[in-house]
Design an enzyme around this catalytic site. Structure first.
Site, PDB file in Angstrom:
ATOM      1  N   ARG A  16       0.813  -1.221   0.000  1.00  0.00           N
ATOM      2  CA  ARG A  16       0.000   0.000   0.000  1.00  0.00           C
ATOM      3  C   ARG A  16       0.850   1.276   0.000  1.00  0.00           C
ATOM      4  O   ARG A  16       0.571   2.193  -0.791  1.00  0.00           O
ATOM      5  CB  ARG A  16      -0.972  -0.027   1.186  1.00  0.00           C
ATOM      6  CG  ARG A  16      -1.888   1.201   1.313  1.00  0.00           C
ATOM      7  CD  ARG A  16      -2.465   1.683   0.007  1.00  0.00           C
ATOM      8  NE  ARG A  16      -3.090   0.645  -0.792  1.00  0.00           N
ATOM      9  CZ  ARG A  16      -3.369   0.769  -2.080  1.00  0.00           C
ATOM     10  NH1 ARG A  16      -3.036   1.871  -2.734  1.00  0.00           N
ATOM     11  NH2 ARG A  16      -3.941  -0.214  -2.742  1.00  0.00           N
ATOM     12  N   LYS A  42       1.896  24.756  -2.742  1.00  0.00           N
ATOM     13  CA  LYS A  42       0.613  24.188  -2.315  1.00  0.00           C
ATOM     14  C   LYS A  42       0.689  22.667  -2.433  1.00  0.00           C
ATOM     15  O   LYS A  42       0.021  22.037  -3.256  1.00  0.00           O
ATOM     16  CB  LYS A  42      -0.530  24.768  -3.146  1.00  0.00           C
ATOM     17  CG  LYS A  42      -0.714  26.261  -2.912  1.00  0.00           C
ATOM     18  CD  LYS A  42      -1.804  26.844  -3.796  1.00  0.00           C
ATOM     19  CE  LYS A  42      -1.953  28.332  -3.556  1.00  0.00           C
ATOM     20  NZ  LYS A  42      -2.972  28.948  -4.432  1.00  0.00           N
ATOM     21  N   LYS A  50       4.654  39.535  -1.920  1.00  0.00           N
ATOM     22  CA  LYS A  50       3.276  39.374  -2.376  1.00  0.00           C
ATOM     23  C   LYS A  50       2.386  40.496  -1.852  1.00  0.00           C
ATOM     24  O   LYS A  50       2.838  41.413  -1.167  1.00  0.00           O
ATOM     25  CB  LYS A  50       2.746  38.001  -1.953  1.00  0.00           C
ATOM     26  CG  LYS A  50       3.543  36.838  -2.548  1.00  0.00           C
ATOM     27  CD  LYS A  50       2.763  35.547  -2.547  1.00  0.00           C
ATOM     28  CE  LYS A  50       1.626  35.602  -3.553  1.00  0.00           C
ATOM     29  NZ  LYS A  50       0.862  34.332  -3.583  1.00  0.00           N
ATOM     30  N   GLU A  92       4.960  40.668  -6.652  1.00  0.00           N
ATOM     31  CA  GLU A  92       3.629  40.516  -7.212  1.00  0.00           C
ATOM     32  C   GLU A  92       3.121  41.859  -7.705  1.00  0.00           C
ATOM     33  O   GLU A  92       3.259  42.876  -7.014  1.00  0.00           O
ATOM     34  CB  GLU A  92       2.670  39.955  -6.158  1.00  0.00           C
ATOM     35  CG  GLU A  92       1.257  39.744  -6.679  1.00  0.00           C
ATOM     36  CD  GLU A  92       0.338  39.102  -5.656  1.00  0.00           C
ATOM     37  OE1 GLU A  92      -0.892  39.183  -5.868  1.00  0.00           O
ATOM     38  OE2 GLU A  92       0.832  38.529  -4.673  1.00  0.00           O
ATOM     39  N   ASP A 136      -0.530  37.870 -10.747  1.00  0.00           N
ATOM     40  CA  ASP A 136      -1.386  36.924 -10.041  1.00  0.00           C
ATOM     41  C   ASP A 136      -2.854  37.214 -10.325  1.00  0.00           C
ATOM     42  O   ASP A 136      -3.304  38.365 -10.249  1.00  0.00           O
ATOM     43  CB  ASP A 136      -1.113  37.011  -8.542  1.00  0.00           C
ATOM     44  CG  ASP A 136      -1.679  35.831  -7.780  1.00  0.00           C
ATOM     45  OD1 ASP A 136      -1.693  34.714  -8.335  1.00  0.00           O
ATOM     46  OD2 ASP A 136      -2.103  36.011  -6.629  1.00  0.00           O
TER      47      ASP A 136
END
Length: 276
Positions: A92, A129, A161, A189, A210
């Site tokens: 597994r 992510k 960002k 960004e 973005d």
């Protein structure tokens, strides 16, 4: 090869106190052979890690194809031979790794090919992510599929960002980043074409566009070109990019297209192990 202690940990996670079913049913000295087969077409990945899991338990594992191969449904990707209990114990975790990594590699290959068809210079990259604890595996799978690695962590480069810019403006943010370290690239960004030009003029190495439409990206690229800055800046596009839109973003002039969906919305490839 991913960290071996982490891989061994996957075996412990799945059988912390042994595999009680196999120990009850299968004689300790019984030897067996098995084939691992892809049940659908895919770009295969994770074979190196799966082979380690089997060999760690004393099972001989032989890959029948190489990681990164595009294979049809029904392909045997690995054969294993050894103690039956060990084969079943590794089954597994090994199949989970191959299935997840192959899913990421397959999606990345498709996205990368779509992007290059529209713009041969464009590259596709996964973002941060990733599943907690699986970043190295997820990133490796994307690279096997033909993607760029992008950042592995917050330590790799500056990525300024919107939340940073809410506290510190573009010019001051770039100045502080340069003062902090000259050895890391700086990405900013930009929410508009004007912001992209300002970031480039201030000394950023990359501009992140973005959540823009492909038309918005094209406008930012044109603005940078008009300002004489296009050739000195890398343009990354991010934010809800899908397999259906990646070509449009590449055609709009993006150098890098980062796609969180490559790792946060993984569709595992169906992989099976059959005792032969």
């Amino acid at each position: 090869m991913i960290d071996r202690d982490q891989l061994i940990g996957f075996l412990h996670e799945d059988a912390p106190y042994g595999d009680i079913t196999s120990e009850a049913l299968v004689p300790a000295d019984l030897q067996t052979r098995a084939a691992i087969r892809a049940k659908e077409p895919c770009v295969i990945a994770g074979l190196e890690e799966a082979a380690f899991l089997f060999t760690h338990l004393g099972v001989a594992a032989v890959a029948a194809v190489e990681d990164g191969a595009a294979i049809p449904a029904g392909t045997v990707v690995m054969t294993v031979e050894g103690p039956a209990r060990a084969v079943l114990r590794a089954e597994r975790p090994a199949l989970n790794l191959i299935g997840r990594m192959s899913g990421i590699a397959t999606a990345t290959r498709a996205a990368a090919e779509s992007a290059r068809a529209a713009n041969p210079a464009a590259r596709v990259a996964p973002t941060r992510k990733t599943a907690p604890g699986l970043r190295a595996l997820d990133k490796k799978a994307a690279m096997i599929g033909g993607g760029e690695p992008h950042r592995f962590s917050l330590s790799d480069m500056f990525l300024i960002k919107d939340n940073h810019l809410a506290l510190v403006g573009i010019e001051e943010a770039v100045r502080r980043a340069k003062a902090y370290s000259r050895y890391h690239k700086i990405e900013v960004e930009a929410e508009s074409a004007d912001d992209a030009v300002l970031a480039a003029r201030t000394g950023a190495d990359l501009v992140l566009l973005d959540n823009m439409t492909p038309a918005g990206v094209a406008r930012a690229v044109d603005a940078l070109r008009a300002a004489g800055l296009r050739d000195r800046i890398m343009i990354e596009v991010s934010g809800r990019v899908t397999a259906e839109t990646v070509a449009a973003y590449a055609g709009a002039g993006a150098d890098i297209i980062s796609m969180g969906a490559l790792t946060h919305t993984v569709r595992n490839i169906d992989i099976g192990l059959d005792i032969t």
